[in-house]
Every structure is written in C-alpha cells, then in structure tokens.
Design an enzyme around this catalytic site. Structure first.
Site, mmCIF file in Angstrom:
data_model
loop_
_atom_site.group_PDB
_atom_site.id
_atom_site.type_symbol
_atom_site.label_atom_id
_atom_site.label_comp_id
_atom_site.label_asym_id
_atom_site.label_seq_id
_atom_site.Cartn_x
_atom_site.Cartn_y
_atom_site.Cartn_z
ATOM 1 N N SER A 171 0.846 -1.192 0.000
ATOM 2 C CA SER A 171 0.000 0.000 0.000
ATOM 3 C C SER A 171 0.885 1.247 0.000
ATOM 4 O O SER A 171 1.674 1.433 -0.924
ATOM 5 C CB SER A 171 -0.960 -0.037 1.182
ATOM 6 O OG SER A 171 -1.965 0.932 1.058
ATOM 7 N N HIS A 207 -8.156 -4.804 -1.112
ATOM 8 C CA HIS A 207 -6.866 -4.181 -0.840
ATOM 9 C C HIS A 207 -5.907 -5.121 -0.122
ATOM 10 O O HIS A 207 -4.692 -4.903 -0.132
ATOM 11 C CB HIS A 207 -7.070 -2.898 -0.027
ATOM 12 C CG HIS A 207 -5.848 -2.045 0.062
ATOM 13 N ND1 HIS A 207 -5.116 -1.677 -1.056
ATOM 14 C CD2 HIS A 207 -5.203 -1.498 1.130
ATOM 15 C CE1 HIS A 207 -4.089 -0.931 -0.684
ATOM 16 N NE2 HIS A 207 -4.116 -0.825 0.637
#
Length: 686
Positions: free
Chosen positions: A545, A660
């Site tokens: 991320s 994610h």
C-alpha cells in the site's frame, strides 16, 4: 524563473489503456503476466514449502480465536481449511475459558456464498443497542471495500425478510433505534465525494423506500466523506453527524431531536471521543485554549456538557515527549486505559476520573511490555463493568491473551497462541540509524543468535511509513517460517510518516517532505550494511500500500542498496493517483498533482514518473488485486509494463479477487505472501 514540469498529457502515457480495470484487454494482459510469474517464481520446491508453511499457520486450529462481547455472549469470526470464507460464531465466557470451547454457529459464510453464488467476504456487523435484538451485517464481493448491508436476527440466526438492506456501495450505516437508521451511501448522481465515499447522511425509516429517507446532513463534494450515528449509552443518549474534510481534518456535531446541529468546537485536526459525561480530545497540532498550551499528540479530558456550554477546563491526561507517543486509549465502566509508546515499546496506565468530575485523575500502572514486545489492553464491555482483555506479543513471543478486572489484581492468562517456529534460535534487538538530515530512526532486527556479521546474510527490510500507522513488535508465524527458518534476517524500520512518535513523526514526512520516508528507509539499509549484517546483493525490501509506494521510490531513487524489491498493492503513478479508485482521499497525505506548485514536489516521489531506461534497477515484483477498489490494480499494472518496456527485470501478479488485502481467503493469502518471499529468495545471493 524556471517553471516546474507539469504532469504529462494523457496521450503521452502509452499504458493508459491498463486503467480499464475490468476491460477484456487489460484482464487478458494481467492473466498473461500472472502465468509468466507463476512459471518463473511459483513452481520451485522452496515456493511450495513456504506456501504450505504459511497456510498451516493461517489455518491452524490452535490460533487464538479473538472475541468481542455482545450482551452476554462472545462472538468470533473464524476461517480455517474447512471454512475458507469463514464462520461467524459465538460462545459463553465459561466455554471460552476452556481449551476447546463449544461454539454455536451464527452464520456460515461458505454456505451462504454457495447458496447465493457470490464470493462473500465478511465485513462485520453493527449491533442495535441496547437490547442487541438486531444487527446489520456487511458483506463484500471478493473483498472490495464496497459492500452490501442486510439486517440480521441473531436469535433466529437468519436475515430479516423485508428488513433493512442496502445494495453494494461504500456504505456507512448505524442504528438510531429499532425502526430508524443513519445511512450514508450512494444515493445516485451527486451523492458521492470525489474520493468515492458518501457525502450525504440520511435518516431511513423502516418500511419505507430508501429514496424517501430524510437528509440530515450534506458534506461538500470535495470532502472525504460524511457519517451519522447514535450513542445509545443509557443516560447519555446522543446523536452525532460528522464531516471528514480530508484524511486528518474533520468536524463533528451533536444532532438534537429537532435536527439542529451543535458543533464540538475543537481544531479540525483533533480527534474527539465522547463517552458518557466525558469528552476526550487528541490535538494533532499544538493547541492554545483556555489560557493553556497543549502539545500535538496530547490526550485531554473535559466534561462534555460543560465544554459544549463554553467552558474550556481541560485536564491533561497524556503529554508526549521526544521519545514517547500516545498509542491508544479505551474506557471501561469507571476507568480509562491509556497505552503509550516509549521508543516503540508500550506502557499502560489506568486513569480514574474524580468522582465529582473535579480535580486530578488517579493514575496506576497496568504494566509495561516485556523487552522489545507489545502490550495492549481494551475494555470488554465499557457500559457494564471494568473487565478488560490484555494481549502481549513479540517478534519471538507468541501472543498471550489475558483477562482481568481493573482494581482486582493481576490479569490471568486465558489463551496462548502456539509457536510456529523455534524462537530459541533467534534474538531481537533494537537499533537506531541516522537519516540524511540527522534524524534518529529506530529499527528492529530479528536474527539468528549465531549471526556472523560478514555482510552475506539474506535480509528482508520492511516498512510502511505513512498515515500515522505504527509498526510495533508482534508475532508472525508466517515470517518465522518463510524468512527466519530459511536462513534470513528480518528488519522492521520505524520510519517517518508512521505514528511511532506521534503526529510530529507523521507530519515530518507529509506532502513536500515525503522523501524523508525513503531517506529514513535508506539510512536503515546503510546502517545494516555498515554493521556487516548484510550487503546490497543480499538485502531485499518489501512493503504494501503506502509501503508499496515506498518500495517504488527505493527502486527508482536508491536502487544501489538492494538485491530485489517487492511492492504490494501500491500507489505508484502519483501523477494520476487522485483520478484512480479512492486516490483523491489521500491528498492530505501526498498533495494534489493538479496544483502545479504541489506537482513540483510530488514528481520526486512518483516512481512511475521516475522510472528510466538504462538505469540499473534491482529485480522487482509488483502484486495487486483486481477487486482492490481502494488503491486499485492500475498502479502496479502500469509500473510493471513501463519497467518491462524499458528492459528492466520485473515481474507482476494480479489476484482477480481479494480487495486491498489482495486475498479473500487463507489459501489466497498464503499464495500471495509466498510469492513475495520466494521472489526475494530467488534473487538474493546466499
């Protein structure tokens, strides 16, 4: 005067077509790259050994089933080999104390997914309080942030026919009472922010169409989001609405019965918590109020009603120092548990407010973490009693769960996580590197006890460095099996951008100062090399991320330090990030590339912009997920495509589901993690 380069025109980006996330051409490209990567890096005996070891950890029946209390029962969501999508289940405290509790299944997600032909991923439940007679269950398709919401009856263990239900969106819902919800969702054109989150809060009455819900608050289109909720604590019932201006600034109002709003007057960057008669305030910048000054990162308390009436009598509960920061706090019925970090190691205090609301709060230590470990405590039921759960964990210390009651002696061990590798062979140490500007940067090193500082130890350096998120010591059977037992050294770098030293540590790497994060990471790498732990040919770097963005910058700005780099679910094209998925929500962290003055400094930490042909980059792997609707798969696709076109050694893998986290179940998690570890082992010289 020289003007800064503007973001390149879209027609100059040859890989813009990969931004069509679900397009046939893009997906065919991703599947072809997947096949190449599997063939090159997921067929070896080492990969299969790592994958199997990780899956055994994730599916182990001996893991601690962490629970939360609802009424008189304790709930847990559990995944294992037999239940890959998971079981939502419950038990009593008496049963939970047993080594093998008897569980009652509330919802079988595998059975539900099979019956409905959907790849459901659990997103949690929001309970009606008091009474707990209903809850709102959120389910995601494939792990995306967007989910569907359905009303559920926990007594019948079934969804409520004709009950509240919301279609797939980035929903925020909360009970007002049994017949009304506060709902923020996609109500149609104009109802979402540019960050892709709801901006309108409505009150929805049972039995009426969602289209007839009554608007109670509207945020601006350029804001991050809006939400509404009710605190139903008996005797302190209050309704709230909130406007998130950006990731760090917000405004909160108390909503009266007639719909009027009264703002809680604190700085926009302050975090507020209202519990019973108390208002807690965490300012993220220095604050002068009521004739006193408070440091950023402090914790302050005030009587809520008096504060709303204009009084500014605040009690300082915690004040940070150069080496300490507030980690968390949790109310029990009569006390406040405050968890602080001192050089990234926790200490816990119990604070007791004065009975009459006046005067100093009593303080008592609840203990500190063992050397280079993490301790955390939180209330079990803040409305009922002073019971609490406490966990202790370290890089080499499997997690132990304790249960106790404040004021009634020591907490007692309740559950122990098993050891998944022989920790006696390793040692943990903390070191401090000096960054380019002289800043002292801590890092943890987990290494064999008989380590020889010959510069040849395969070393994996990990960091995040963003959004005020701290990386504290914690046990990972996966890292033990995939890295330590394979002969490696594992390093966690507590770089600026994180929260290890509070808001100041985070703010030191915001926007125009973003490069401080990569400079700190490089400083840790250089310190490891100088100490003889490793050398560039043996040093790998990994992050996900925001940490994946960091990896992109280490690749393009400090390639000489690494033998291989793995970037997971990353932002990488900072020229277009605000136009991709939820990217606009992070302008407060990175800046706005559409503003020329800001693009001038953003371009320096945009890996996609800075990748150059002819540069000597280490091999790199980019992993992502098609169903990631937060960062999205576009960044990784384009970065890999550009590097490959420039002739660099690069690999790519895109899981077609998983959100994610890039995985929707334990098997996918084991594969994705094993791929990253195996890739590093394939490239780091031993």
């Amino acid at each position: 005067m020289t003007s800064s380069p503007r973001p390149q025109a879209q027609d100059q980006d040859p890989f813009l077509w990969l931004e069509d996330i679900d397009g046939t051409q893009s997906l065919d490209w991703a599947k072809a790259r997947n096949a190449e990567t599997v063939q090159r890096h997921a067929q070896s005996a080492r990969f299969k050994q790592i994958e199997q070891g990780l899956l055994e950890v994730l599916d182990s029946d001996d893991r601690i089933p962490m629970v939360y209390k609802v009424d008189t029962l304790y709930y847990n969501f559990w995944r294992d080999k037999a239940h890959p999508k998971g079981l939502w289940r419950r038990t009593t405290l008496e049963e939970y104390r047993k080594p093998q509790p008897a569980w009652e299944t509330v919802l079988d997600l595998d059975a539900l997914a099979a019956a409905e032909g959907e790849n459901w991923v659990w997103h949690g439940a929001d309970w009606l309080y008091p009474g707990y007679g209903r809850c709102l269950v959120s389910l995601s398709r494939g792990g995306a942030d967007a989910d569907v919401v359905r009303e559920f009856d926990p007594v019948r263990k079934a969804f409520v026919e004709g009950g509240f239900a919301l279609p797939e969106a980035k929903n925020t819902v909360a009970w007002k009472d049994i017949d009304h919800l506060y709902v923020a969702t996609d109500f149609g054109p104009g109802s979402m922010t540019t960050s892709s989150y709801p901006r309108i809060v409505k009150q929805w009455k049972r039995g009426t169409p969602l289209a007839e819900a009554v608007t109670v608050y509207e945020a601006d289109t350029e804001d991050l989001s809006a939400s509404g909720w009710r605190d139903a604590t008996p005797g302190f019932e209050r309704d709230f609405v909130s406007r998130a201006i950006d990731f760090y600034d917000s405004e909160t109002w108390v909503r009266a019965a007639d719909g009027t709003l009264a703002k809680i007057e604190v700085p926009d960057d302050a975090v507020v918590d209202v519990t019973r008669e108390w208002l807690l305030i965490e300012p993220r910048s220095d604050w002068e109020v009521g004739g006193a000054s408070y440091k950023a990162g402090s914790l302050l308390a005030a009587n809520f009603d008096a504060y709303m009436a204009g009084a500014r009598e605040l009690t300082l509960l915690f004040e940070p120092t150069d080496t300490s920061a507030l980690d968390s706090h949790s109310w029990t019925r009569h006390h406040l548990i405050v968890n602080a970090m001192h050089d990234v190691v926790n200490r816990i205090e119990v604070l007791t407010p004065p009975a009459d609301g006046q005067g100093p709060w009593q303080r008592e230590s609840l203990g500190g973490a063992p050397a280079l470990s993490t301790i955390a405590a939180g209330a079990i039921d803040e409305d009922e009693n002073d019971d609490y759960f406490l966990t202790v964990s370290g890089f080499l210390q499997p997690t132990t769960l304790y249960i106790g009651t404040l004021g009634q002696g020591e907490a007692e061990p309740l559950k122990h996580s098993p050891g998944f590798f022989d920790a006696s062979r390793y040692t943990v140490s903390q070191h401090f590197a000096r960054s380019q500007d002289g800043t002292r940067v801590p890092y943890f090193e987990i290494a064999p006890r008989d380590l020889v500082a010959n510069g040849r130890n395969p070393t994996l350096q990990y960091a995040y460095g963003g959004f005020e998120i701290s990386l504290t010591p914690s046990y990972s059977g996966g890292i033990g099996r995939a890295w330590l037992e394979q002969g490696g050294v594992y390093v966690v770098a507590n770089i600026r951008g994180g929260g290890e030293y509070g808001p100041r540590w985070h703010q030191a790497a915001l926007q125009q100062n973003r490069l401080r994060s990569s400079e700190d990471f490089a400083a840790v790498s250089q310190d490891l090399i100088a100490r003889g732990i490793t050398s560039p040919a043996h040093l790998g770097a990994m992050g996900g991320s925001n940490g994946g963005l960091l990896m992109g910058n280490m690749l393009t700005r400090h390639p000489e330090l690494y033998g291989a780099i793995v970037s997971e679910v990353a932002l990488l094209d900072m020229r277009r990030y605000t136009q991709l998925s939820a990217g606009a929500s992070w302008i407060a962290e990175y800046g706005d590339p559409e503003v020329p003055e800001e693009w001038e400094w953003i371009r320096h930490f945009s890996p996609y912009e800075n990748a150059k042909p002819g540069a000597k980059y280490p091999p790199s792997l980019f992993t992502t997920s098609t169903r990631d609707d937060r960062v999205g798969p576009v960044h990784a696709r384009k970065m890999h495509a550009k590097l490959a076109a420039q002739g660099h050694d690069t690999a790519f893998y895109e899981n077609l589901e998983g959100g994610h986290s890039a995985a929707s179940d334990n098997k996918q998690s084991a594969f994705m993690d094993a791929l990253g570890y195996a890739y590093l082992w394939d490239h780091l010289e031993t």
